[in-house]
Design a protein around this motif. Structure first.
Motif, short mmCIF file in Angstrom:
data_model
loop_
_atom_site.label_atom_id
_atom_site.label_comp_id
_atom_site.label_asym_id
_atom_site.label_seq_id
_atom_site.Cartn_x
_atom_site.Cartn_y
_atom_site.Cartn_z
N MET A 1 0.85 -1.16 0.00
CA MET A 1 0.00 0.00 0.00
C MET A 1 0.90 1.23 0.00
N GLY A 2 0.60 2.19 -0.86
CA GLY A 2 1.46 3.36 -0.91
C GLY A 2 0.87 4.50 -1.72
N PHE A 3 1.69 5.54 -1.89
CA PHE A 3 1.30 6.73 -2.62
C PHE A 3 2.36 7.07 -3.66
N VAL A 4 1.91 7.60 -4.80
CA VAL A 4 2.80 8.05 -5.86
C VAL A 4 2.46 9.50 -6.15
N SER A 16 5.67 3.87 0.42
CA SER A 16 4.81 2.72 0.66
C SER A 16 5.12 2.10 2.02
N ILE A 17 4.14 1.42 2.55
CA ILE A 17 4.28 0.65 3.79
C ILE A 17 4.44 -0.81 3.38
N PHE A 18 5.40 -1.50 3.99
CA PHE A 18 5.59 -2.90 3.63
C PHE A 18 5.70 -3.77 4.88
N TYR A 19 5.35 -5.03 4.69
CA TYR A 19 5.46 -6.04 5.73
C TYR A 19 6.06 -7.28 5.10
N GLN A 20 7.12 -7.78 5.70
CA GLN A 20 7.81 -8.96 5.17
C GLN A 20 7.77 -10.06 6.23
N ILE A 39 8.57 1.52 6.33
CA ILE A 39 8.17 2.49 5.32
C ILE A 39 9.30 2.58 4.31
N ARG A 40 8.94 2.55 3.05
CA ARG A 40 9.93 2.60 1.96
C ARG A 40 9.65 3.84 1.13
N GLY A 41 10.72 4.56 0.78
CA GLY A 41 10.60 5.75 -0.06
C GLY A 41 11.49 5.62 -1.29
#
Length: 48
Positions: A1-4, A16-20, A39-41
């Motif tokens: 889930m994220g934004f552009v 984006s938010i990530f879960y691994q 959170i990834r940018g």
């Protein structure tokens, strides 16, 4: 889930938010793999 988001100079900023999550133990010793939440940018640009 994220934004552009497209900047004025036609570059793109993406967050984006990530879960691994690990599917099993690691190696012969059976070490538990960690799970990550973060959170990834990303800044997208072109190279000529």
């Amino acid at each position: 889930m994220g934004f552009v988001y497209q900047l004025k100079n036609k570059k793109i900023l993406e967050t984006s938010i990530f879960y691994q999550y690990s599917l099993g133990d690691l190696g012969y010793e059976g070490i538990k793999n960690p799970s990550f939440l973060g959170i990834r940018g990303v800044y997208w640009f072109t190279i000529r």
